[in-house]
Motif scaffolding. Structure first.
Motif, short mmCIF file in Angstrom:
data_model
loop_
_atom_site.label_atom_id
_atom_site.label_comp_id
_atom_site.label_asym_id
_atom_site.label_seq_id
_atom_site.Cartn_x
_atom_site.Cartn_y
_atom_site.Cartn_z
N CYS A 37 0.84 -1.19 0.00
CA CYS A 37 0.00 0.00 0.00
C CYS A 37 0.88 1.24 0.00
O CYS A 37 1.77 1.39 0.85
N ALA A 38 0.63 2.13 -0.97
CA ALA A 38 1.34 3.41 -1.02
C ALA A 38 0.53 4.43 -0.22
O ALA A 38 -0.70 4.51 -0.37
N VAL A 39 1.20 5.19 0.63
CA VAL A 39 0.53 6.16 1.49
C VAL A 39 1.06 7.55 1.21
O VAL A 39 2.27 7.79 1.27
N CYS A 40 0.16 8.46 0.89
CA CYS A 40 0.52 9.87 0.68
C CYS A 40 -0.03 10.69 1.84
O CYS A 40 -1.25 10.69 2.08
N VAL A 41 0.86 11.34 2.59
CA VAL A 41 0.45 12.13 3.75
C VAL A 41 0.71 13.61 3.46
O VAL A 41 1.82 14.00 3.11
N ASN A 42 -0.33 14.42 3.62
CA ASN A 42 -0.22 15.86 3.44
C ASN A 42 -0.77 16.53 4.69
O ASN A 42 -1.98 16.57 4.90
N ALA A 50 -3.81 0.86 -2.76
CA ALA A 50 -3.45 -0.51 -2.39
C ALA A 50 -3.28 -1.42 -3.60
O ALA A 50 -3.98 -1.30 -4.60
N ASN A 51 -2.30 -2.31 -3.48
CA ASN A 51 -2.12 -3.40 -4.44
C ASN A 51 -2.37 -4.68 -3.64
O ASN A 51 -1.53 -5.10 -2.84
N LEU A 52 -3.54 -5.30 -3.82
CA LEU A 52 -3.94 -6.42 -2.96
C LEU A 52 -3.04 -7.64 -3.10
O LEU A 52 -2.81 -8.36 -2.13
N GLY A 53 -2.53 -7.86 -4.29
CA GLY A 53 -1.58 -8.96 -4.49
C GLY A 53 -2.06 -10.29 -3.95
O GLY A 53 -3.15 -10.77 -4.27
N ALA A 54 -1.24 -10.88 -3.07
CA ALA A 54 -1.52 -12.22 -2.54
C ALA A 54 -2.81 -12.30 -1.73
O ALA A 54 -3.38 -13.39 -1.59
N CYS A 55 -3.27 -11.16 -1.23
CA CYS A 55 -4.50 -11.17 -0.42
C CYS A 55 -5.66 -11.86 -1.13
O CYS A 55 -6.46 -12.56 -0.51
#
Length: 208
Positions: A37-42, A50-55
Protein backbone atom coordinates in the motif's frame (compact mmCIF):
# COMPACT_ATOMS: atom_id res chain seq x y z
CA UNK A 1 -4.60 -15.32 9.31
CA UNK A 2 -4.34 -14.14 5.70
CA UNK A 3 -2.34 -14.71 2.55
CA UNK A 4 1.10 -13.30 1.75
CA UNK A 5 3.63 -13.89 -0.99
CA UNK A 6 6.89 -15.79 -0.66
CA UNK A 7 8.92 -12.59 -0.81
CA UNK A 8 10.69 -9.84 1.13
CA UNK A 9 7.51 -8.00 2.12
CA UNK A 10 5.91 -11.21 3.34
CA UNK A 11 8.97 -11.87 5.47
CA UNK A 12 8.79 -8.36 6.93
CA UNK A 13 5.14 -8.82 7.88
CA UNK A 14 5.81 -12.15 9.59
CA UNK A 15 8.79 -10.73 11.49
CA UNK A 16 6.84 -7.65 12.59
CA UNK A 17 3.82 -9.49 13.94
CA UNK A 18 5.93 -12.11 15.67
CA UNK A 19 7.99 -9.36 17.31
CA UNK A 20 4.72 -8.04 18.75
CA UNK A 21 3.85 -11.45 20.16
CA UNK A 22 1.21 -12.32 17.56
CA UNK A 23 1.09 -15.85 16.18
CA UNK A 24 1.72 -16.13 12.45
CA UNK A 25 -0.80 -18.39 10.70
CA UNK A 26 -0.46 -17.00 7.20
CA UNK A 27 -1.07 -18.88 4.00
CA UNK A 28 1.88 -18.33 1.64
CA UNK A 29 1.47 -18.28 -2.13
CA UNK A 30 3.99 -18.19 -4.98
CA UNK A 31 1.33 -17.04 -7.44
CA UNK A 32 1.33 -13.37 -6.40
CA UNK A 33 3.47 -10.90 -4.42
CA UNK A 34 2.60 -9.78 -0.91
CA UNK A 35 0.02 -6.99 -0.95
CA UNK A 36 1.41 -3.47 -0.56
CA UNK A 37 0.00 0.00 0.00
CA UNK A 38 1.34 3.41 -1.02
CA UNK A 39 0.53 6.16 1.49
CA UNK A 40 0.52 9.87 0.68
CA UNK A 41 0.45 12.13 3.75
CA UNK A 42 -0.22 15.86 3.44
CA UNK A 43 -0.24 17.57 6.84
CA UNK A 44 -3.08 15.81 8.71
CA UNK A 45 -4.67 14.22 5.62
CA UNK A 46 -3.70 10.96 3.97
CA UNK A 47 -4.55 8.96 0.88
CA UNK A 48 -3.94 5.25 0.22
CA UNK A 49 -3.40 3.26 -2.96
CA UNK A 50 -3.45 -0.51 -2.39
CA UNK A 51 -2.12 -3.40 -4.44
CA UNK A 52 -3.94 -6.42 -2.96
CA UNK A 53 -1.58 -8.96 -4.49
CA UNK A 54 -1.52 -12.22 -2.54
CA UNK A 55 -4.50 -11.17 -0.42
CA UNK A 56 -6.86 -12.21 -3.21
CA UNK A 57 -5.35 -15.70 -3.32
CA UNK A 58 -6.61 -16.79 0.09
CA UNK A 59 -8.49 -20.09 -0.06
CA UNK A 60 -10.95 -21.47 2.48
CA UNK A 61 -8.97 -24.71 2.60
CA UNK A 62 -6.38 -22.87 4.72
CA UNK A 63 -8.72 -22.49 7.72
CA UNK A 64 -9.46 -26.22 7.55
CA UNK A 65 -5.84 -27.21 8.14
CA UNK A 66 -5.30 -28.90 11.54
CA UNK A 67 -3.04 -26.17 12.94
CA UNK A 68 -5.49 -23.42 11.93
CA UNK A 69 -8.48 -25.39 13.23
CA UNK A 70 -6.69 -25.77 16.57
CA UNK A 71 -6.08 -22.01 16.84
CA UNK A 72 -9.68 -21.18 15.95
CA UNK A 73 -10.96 -23.68 18.49
CA UNK A 74 -9.11 -21.79 21.25
CA UNK A 75 -10.34 -18.37 20.15
CA UNK A 76 -13.08 -16.56 22.06
CA UNK A 77 -13.34 -13.68 19.58
CA UNK A 78 -12.93 -13.72 15.80
CA UNK A 79 -12.42 -10.34 14.10
CA UNK A 80 -12.30 -10.00 10.32
CA UNK A 81 -11.95 -6.80 8.33
CA UNK A 82 -14.66 -6.13 5.76
CA UNK A 83 -11.89 -5.79 3.18
CA UNK A 84 -11.57 -9.57 3.34
CA UNK A 85 -14.87 -9.91 1.47
CA UNK A 86 -12.91 -9.19 -1.70
CA UNK A 87 -10.46 -11.97 -0.83
CA UNK A 88 -12.69 -14.82 0.35
CA UNK A 89 -16.31 -14.10 1.23
CA UNK A 90 -16.74 -17.88 1.53
CA UNK A 91 -14.20 -17.98 4.37
CA UNK A 92 -15.84 -15.05 6.16
CA UNK A 93 -19.25 -16.73 6.06
CA UNK A 94 -17.75 -20.04 7.20
CA UNK A 95 -16.10 -18.35 10.18
CA UNK A 96 -19.22 -16.34 11.02
CA UNK A 97 -21.39 -19.46 11.03
CA UNK A 98 -18.88 -21.35 13.12
CA UNK A 99 -18.75 -18.55 15.69
CA UNK A 100 -22.53 -18.54 15.99
CA UNK A 101 -22.64 -22.32 16.40
CA UNK A 102 -19.87 -22.32 19.05
CA UNK A 103 -20.97 -19.12 20.82
CA UNK A 104 -17.81 -17.22 19.94
CA UNK A 105 -17.94 -13.46 19.41
CA UNK A 106 -17.81 -12.60 15.71
CA UNK A 107 -16.77 -9.02 14.90
CA UNK A 108 -16.39 -7.15 11.62
CA UNK A 109 -15.37 -3.71 10.46
CA UNK A 110 -17.17 -2.36 7.39
CA UNK A 111 -13.75 -0.96 6.39
CA UNK A 112 -14.60 1.27 3.39
CA UNK A 113 -17.41 2.74 1.34
CA UNK A 114 -16.78 0.39 -1.57
CA UNK A 115 -17.23 -2.64 0.69
CA UNK A 116 -20.68 -1.41 1.70
CA UNK A 117 -21.72 -0.20 -1.74
CA UNK A 118 -20.29 -2.93 -4.00
CA UNK A 119 -20.51 -5.98 -1.74
CA UNK A 120 -23.87 -5.28 -0.13
CA UNK A 121 -25.31 -8.77 -0.68
CA UNK A 122 -22.26 -10.49 0.81
CA UNK A 123 -22.30 -8.10 3.76
CA UNK A 124 -25.99 -8.71 4.42
CA UNK A 125 -25.39 -12.46 4.31
CA UNK A 126 -22.87 -12.02 7.12
CA UNK A 127 -24.87 -9.62 9.27
CA UNK A 128 -27.08 -12.21 11.06
CA UNK A 129 -23.90 -13.71 12.53
CA UNK A 130 -22.26 -10.45 13.62
CA UNK A 131 -21.98 -9.70 17.34
CA UNK A 132 -19.89 -6.56 16.91
CA UNK A 133 -19.97 -4.15 13.96
CA UNK A 134 -17.50 -1.28 13.69
CA UNK A 135 -17.53 1.47 11.06
CA UNK A 136 -17.10 5.20 10.57
CA UNK A 137 -19.86 7.71 9.90
CA UNK A 138 -19.50 7.52 6.12
CA UNK A 139 -19.75 3.74 6.05
CA UNK A 140 -22.73 3.84 8.43
CA UNK A 141 -24.54 6.32 6.17
CA UNK A 142 -23.76 4.21 3.09
CA UNK A 143 -25.12 1.09 4.78
CA UNK A 144 -28.29 2.94 5.74
CA UNK A 145 -28.86 3.88 2.10
CA UNK A 146 -28.69 0.20 1.08
CA UNK A 147 -31.48 -0.46 3.60
CA UNK A 148 -33.63 2.53 2.70
CA UNK A 149 -32.98 4.23 6.05
CA UNK A 150 -32.36 7.93 6.67
CA UNK A 151 -28.56 8.39 6.41
CA UNK A 152 -28.68 11.75 8.22
CA UNK A 153 -29.75 10.26 11.57
CA UNK A 154 -26.83 8.04 12.59
CA UNK A 155 -28.23 7.39 16.06
CA UNK A 156 -31.29 5.82 14.44
CA UNK A 157 -29.11 3.95 11.95
CA UNK A 158 -27.21 2.47 14.91
CA UNK A 159 -30.48 1.37 16.52
CA UNK A 160 -31.74 -0.28 13.34
CA UNK A 161 -28.44 -1.99 12.54
CA UNK A 162 -28.13 -3.37 16.07
CA UNK A 163 -31.72 -4.68 15.86
CA UNK A 164 -31.36 -6.60 12.57
CA UNK A 165 -32.14 -10.35 12.87
CA UNK A 166 -29.41 -12.38 14.57
CA UNK A 167 -28.66 -16.12 14.57
CA UNK A 168 -26.94 -16.35 17.97
CA UNK A 169 -29.49 -14.82 20.31
CA UNK A 170 -27.40 -15.38 23.46
CA UNK A 171 -26.13 -11.81 23.12
CA UNK A 172 -27.29 -8.66 21.39
CA UNK A 173 -25.45 -7.07 18.50
CA UNK A 174 -23.34 -4.06 19.45
CA UNK A 175 -22.57 -1.44 16.81
CA UNK A 176 -19.91 1.24 17.12
CA UNK A 177 -19.82 4.25 14.80
CA UNK A 178 -16.73 6.47 14.93
CA UNK A 179 -17.02 10.04 13.65
CA UNK A 180 -13.50 11.40 13.59
CA UNK A 181 -13.21 14.12 16.20
CA UNK A 182 -16.95 13.93 16.92
CA UNK A 183 -18.48 11.66 19.57
CA UNK A 184 -18.54 7.90 18.97
CA UNK A 185 -21.97 6.23 18.84
CA UNK A 186 -22.51 2.87 20.53
CA UNK A 187 -25.75 0.87 20.54
CA UNK A 188 -26.69 -2.64 21.71
CA UNK A 189 -29.72 -4.30 20.13
CA UNK A 190 -30.56 -6.49 23.14
CA UNK A 191 -30.09 -4.21 26.11
CA UNK A 192 -31.12 -1.14 24.06
CA UNK A 193 -28.14 0.59 25.66
CA UNK A 194 -27.14 3.70 23.73
CA UNK A 195 -24.03 5.71 24.44
CA UNK A 196 -22.50 8.79 22.89
CA UNK A 197 -18.84 8.79 23.86
CA UNK A 198 -16.86 12.03 23.55
CA UNK A 199 -13.53 11.80 21.74
CA UNK A 200 -10.61 13.40 23.62
CA UNK A 201 -9.35 16.51 21.89
CA UNK A 202 -5.96 16.05 20.22
CA UNK A 203 -3.95 19.18 19.43
CA UNK A 204 -3.63 19.52 15.64
CA UNK A 205 0.15 19.71 15.90
CA UNK A 206 0.19 16.21 17.44
CA UNK A 207 -1.80 14.55 14.67
CA UNK A 208 0.46 12.43 12.49
Amino acid sequence: IGCIGADEYGEKIMNAIEADGTKNLYSITTDAPTGTCAVCVNKTERSLVANLGACTHFDISHVRKPEIEAAIAKAKVVYISGFFLSSSAETMLHMAQRCAAENKVFAINLSALFVVQLMTDKLLELMPYCDLVFCNEGEAAAFSVTQGWDPTDLQEVARKLSALPKVNTSRGRTVVFTQGAESTILCNGESKEELTIPVPDVPRAEIV
